[in-house]
Enzyme design. Structure first.
Site, short mmCIF file in Angstrom:
data_model
loop_
_atom_site.label_atom_id
_atom_site.label_comp_id
_atom_site.label_asym_id
_atom_site.label_seq_id
_atom_site.Cartn_x
_atom_site.Cartn_y
_atom_site.Cartn_z
CB CYS A 72 1.87 -6.25 10.05
SG CYS A 72 3.38 -6.16 9.08
CG ASP A 92 2.55 -0.32 3.87
OD1 ASP A 92 2.08 -1.03 4.78
OD2 ASP A 92 3.75 -0.27 3.59
#
Ligand code: RUB
Length: 309
Positions: A127, A196
């Site tokens: 990512c 996250d």
């Protein structure tokens, strides 16, 4: 509701602003902006308007606890203020402090994590994580020869942002499709990913596919490092709350008419990597094991705050 709050929430929702650190800083700064423009003098009204601004921002994306932590750090202490002027100044000061500390944490993580990259190493990332890229770019800027395999990260393809950034920094970078991870892992010395959310027991919630990298790394005996500022540690998970995994629309995966009507599309955008796949979490407070997350959170929050919950 101020346009800036709605505008920032919309930008986070449509991912023009994305990445756990960036959404936390953007949310915090939106509250500062809201406070700066506030002209009313009724304190009760200010608190309730601030609270609904905070809730609007929180509803934008559900998974990254960085947003929750950033917004709570921004409104901390505001209820004790005597008037709206004092309260607004506090919100602005809190937001500026949170933002500065958050950027500083990314740099510190870069310096600490870079020590885990040796000259000549090949690493993999997934990512687009500022914290993970800080590690790789710091190692490169120290003169180490580091090669990177970066995953495409379907469906949103954040990997393209990663390869552009690394290439611009002069790092030898190769883009791979997500399904090439296991094949390529044999050539890799270490994996660096962002976060996250980290749960109180040390599990990692990050971009969908992260757990596959972890599994392939474990199989190939490759070190798997999580690069995470401590404001990605989730206090709610201490009390048993589950992390909501965001699901996004089918339009991110297929275009209209591309698949027959009646075929369902499932697009979860984060996954959970269990602690046993994580070699270390690199934070601004140093490297720690997943098992140290609970203790670190208790020290940061204070035991009294936990008991009050
Ligand atoms: C981004 C993602 C990143 C983390 C950490 O997902 O999973 O790895 O947010 O990023 P999305 P950072 O693109 O869906 O927001 O280290 O920059 O905070």
């Amino acid at each position: 509701m101020s346009n800036d709050i709605e505008g920032t929430a919309a930008a986070i929702r449509d991912m023009s602003i994305r990445g756990a650190g960036k959404i936390a800083r953007a949310g915090s700064m939106a509250l500062a902006d809201f406070a700066r423009r506030y002209s009313g003098t009724d304190m009760e009204r200010f608190l309730s308007d601030l609270d609904s601004a905070k809730r609007t921002l929180l509803e934008s994306r559900p998974t990254a606890v960085s947003l929750w932590n950033g917004l709570h750090a921004t409104v901390r202490g505001v209820e004790e203020c005597r008037d709206t002027g004092e309260a607004a100044s506090l919100v602005i000061a809190n937001a500026e402090r949170f933002s500065a500390q958050s950027l500083e944490a990314v740099e510190t993580i870069g310096r600490i994590g870079a020590k885990r990259i040796r000259d000549g190493d090949t690493v993999m990332t997934h990512c687009n994580s500022s914290a993970a890229l800080s590690v790789i770019k710091t190692a490169h800027s120290q003169g180490k020869d580091v090669k990177v395999f970066a995953t495409e990260s379907r469906p949103w393809r954040q990997g393209l942002l990663t390869v552009r950034d690394l290439h611009q920094a002069g790092v030898d970078t190769t883009l791979i499709i997500d399904s090439a991870v296991r094949t390529v892992m044999k050539r890799v010395d270490a994996v660096f990913v962002g976060a996250d959310t980290i749960t109180s027991h040390g599990a990692l919630i990050n971009k969908i596919g992260t757990s596959q990298l972890a599994l392939a790394a474990k199989e190939a005996r490759v070190q798997f490092y999580v690069c995470s500022e401590t404001y990605k540690f989730s206090p709610m998970t201490i009390f048993g709350d589950m992390v909501t995994i965001e699901e996004r629309g089918s339009g991110e995966m297929v275009r209209e008419g591309e698949i027959p009507e009646g075929v369902k599309v499932f697009n979860p955008v984060f996954d959970s990597t269990p602690t046993e796949y994580i070699d270390a979490i690199i934070t601004e407070l140093g490297m720690m094991s997943p098992g140290s997350v609970y203790g670190t959170m208790v020290r940061m929050l204070g035991e009294r705050a936990l008991r009050a919950e």
